[in-house]
Write an enzyme that holds these catalytic residues in place. Structure first.
Site, PDB file in Angstrom:
ATOM      1  N   GLU A 152     -11.153 -11.020  -7.954  1.00 10.56           N
ATOM      2  CA  GLU A 152     -10.591 -10.444  -6.722  1.00 10.56           C
ATOM      3  C   GLU A 152      -9.305 -11.178  -6.363  1.00 10.56           C
ATOM      4  O   GLU A 152      -9.146 -12.363  -6.655  1.00 10.56           O
ATOM      5  CB  GLU A 152     -11.670 -10.565  -5.637  1.00 10.56           C
ATOM      6  CG  GLU A 152     -11.387  -9.999  -4.270  1.00 10.56           C
ATOM      7  CD  GLU A 152     -10.928  -8.563  -4.176  1.00 10.56           C
ATOM      8  OE1 GLU A 152      -9.953  -8.207  -4.859  1.00 10.56           O
ATOM      9  OE2 GLU A 152     -11.474  -7.816  -3.353  1.00 10.56           O
ATOM     10  N   ASP A 153      -8.379 -10.486  -5.726  1.00  8.30           N
ATOM     11  CA  ASP A 153      -7.132 -11.120  -5.323  1.00  8.30           C
ATOM     12  C   ASP A 153      -7.342 -12.068  -4.144  1.00  8.30           C
ATOM     13  O   ASP A 153      -6.920 -13.223  -4.169  1.00  8.30           O
ATOM     14  CB  ASP A 153      -6.037 -10.080  -5.002  1.00  8.30           C
ATOM     15  CG  ASP A 153      -6.489  -9.024  -3.989  1.00  8.30           C
ATOM     16  OD1 ASP A 153      -7.650  -9.074  -3.526  1.00  8.30           O
ATOM     17  OD2 ASP A 153      -5.666  -8.153  -3.657  1.00  8.30           O
ATOM     18  N   ASP A 159     -10.889 -12.022   2.293  1.00  7.54           N
ATOM     19  CA  ASP A 159     -10.394 -12.070   3.673  1.00  7.54           C
ATOM     20  C   ASP A 159     -11.615 -12.053   4.595  1.00  7.54           C
ATOM     21  O   ASP A 159     -12.186 -13.100   4.881  1.00  7.54           O
ATOM     22  CB  ASP A 159      -9.459 -10.869   3.858  1.00  7.54           C
ATOM     23  CG  ASP A 159      -8.755 -10.842   5.192  1.00  7.54           C
ATOM     24  OD1 ASP A 159      -8.540 -11.908   5.776  1.00  7.54           O
ATOM     25  OD2 ASP A 159      -8.403  -9.747   5.666  1.00  7.54           O
ATOM     26  N   PHE A 196      -0.747 -13.021   6.823  1.00  7.39           N
ATOM     27  CA  PHE A 196      -0.716 -11.899   5.888  1.00  7.39           C
ATOM     28  C   PHE A 196       0.214 -12.240   4.731  1.00  7.39           C
ATOM     29  O   PHE A 196       1.359 -12.624   4.932  1.00  7.39           O
ATOM     30  CB  PHE A 196      -0.263 -10.617   6.580  1.00  7.39           C
ATOM     31  CG  PHE A 196      -0.512  -9.398   5.731  1.00  7.39           C
ATOM     32  CD1 PHE A 196      -1.781  -8.858   5.636  1.00  7.39           C
ATOM     33  CD2 PHE A 196       0.513  -8.818   4.996  1.00  7.39           C
ATOM     34  CE1 PHE A 196      -2.032  -7.759   4.833  1.00  7.39           C
ATOM     35  CE2 PHE A 196       0.274  -7.713   4.195  1.00  7.39           C
ATOM     36  CZ  PHE A 196      -1.004  -7.188   4.107  1.00  7.39           C
ATOM     37  N   ARG A 251       3.833  -5.759  -4.507  1.00  6.85           N
ATOM     38  CA  ARG A 251       2.852  -6.291  -5.467  1.00  6.85           C
ATOM     39  C   ARG A 251       3.537  -7.003  -6.624  1.00  6.85           C
ATOM     40  O   ARG A 251       2.945  -7.841  -7.295  1.00  6.85           O
ATOM     41  CB  ARG A 251       2.026  -5.150  -6.084  1.00  6.85           C
ATOM     42  CG  ARG A 251       1.101  -4.428  -5.142  1.00  6.85           C
ATOM     43  CD  ARG A 251       0.162  -3.531  -5.946  1.00  6.85           C
ATOM     44  NE  ARG A 251      -0.489  -2.519  -5.134  1.00  6.85           N
ATOM     45  CZ  ARG A 251      -1.599  -2.710  -4.435  1.00  6.85           C
ATOM     46  NH1 ARG A 251      -2.171  -3.901  -4.417  1.00  6.85           N
ATOM     47  NH2 ARG A 251      -2.137  -1.734  -3.730  1.00  6.85           N
TER      48      ARG A 251
END
Ligand code: IMP
Length: 175
Positions: free
Chosen positions: A99-100, A103, A152, A165
């Protein structure tokens, strides 16, 4: 400047690659002689997955992808839905979910519960980033790149409304 956004490098490409080399070694040493199915969570993990698998020198490594509904803008909808499923069964396999960013944790929690119903032999999580301040559910991260503050971020696969991206580093987004 990146288009109409101003970005500021938070984690450089060099820092990312150095950390991935370490994580890759750790993953490889835990899976010597075994097959490992690395599952990238679309779309954000594509860059991390591509670099991570190159740092895991296992001859029996395989790659697959799972897609989940993503954010609209910068706020979590809390809704997780599978938009693209795995191409193969993971029953009896050693699985690494890639997973990136973790959060709220809702996405990984959902995917772990979903994948567990498919009876893998083992199920672990690699995440490039974790934002602990935003956690709504606890999820185990077996291999973590970096812990970041509640900001963010974009780049290295992470987007803002589909853009940015392609940055080679992780950046803060100033608007
Ligand atoms: P979670 O379900 O709240 O843990 O969110 C996971 C997903 O939200 C990630 O896979 C990202 O796609 C997205 N996300 C969370 N934080 C950020 C961020 O700072 N930048 C870009 N995407 C993010």
């Amino acid at each position: 400047m990146t288009g109409s956004y101003r970005t500021e490098v938070l984690i450089s490409a060099e820092q990312i690659q150095a950390r991935i080399a370490e994580i890759g070694k750790a993953i490889a040493s835990q899976h010597t002689g075994k097959r490992l199915i690395c599952i990238g969570v679309l779309k954000g993990s594509f860059m991390f997955l591509a670099d991570l698998v190159r740092a895991i020198p296992l001859p029996e490594l395989e790659v697959d992808f799972i897609g989940v509904s993503s954010y609209q803008g910068t706020e979590s909808t809390g809704v997780v839905r599978i938009t693209h499923d795995l191409a193969r069964s993971v029953e009896g396999e050693d699985v690494l979910l890639v997973e990136d960013i973790v959060d709220t944790g809702l996405t990984v929690r959902y995917l772990l519960d979903n994948l567990a119903t498919r009876h893998p032999r083992s199920l672990k999580v690699a995440a490039l980033l974790e934002k602990p301040a935003r956690a709504r559910v606890a999820v185990p991260i077996d291999f973590k790149g970096f812990t970041i503050e509640d900001r963010f971020v974009v780049g290295y696969g992470l987007d803002h409304d589909g853009r940015l991206r392609n940055l080679p580093h992780v950046a803060l987004l100033h608007r």
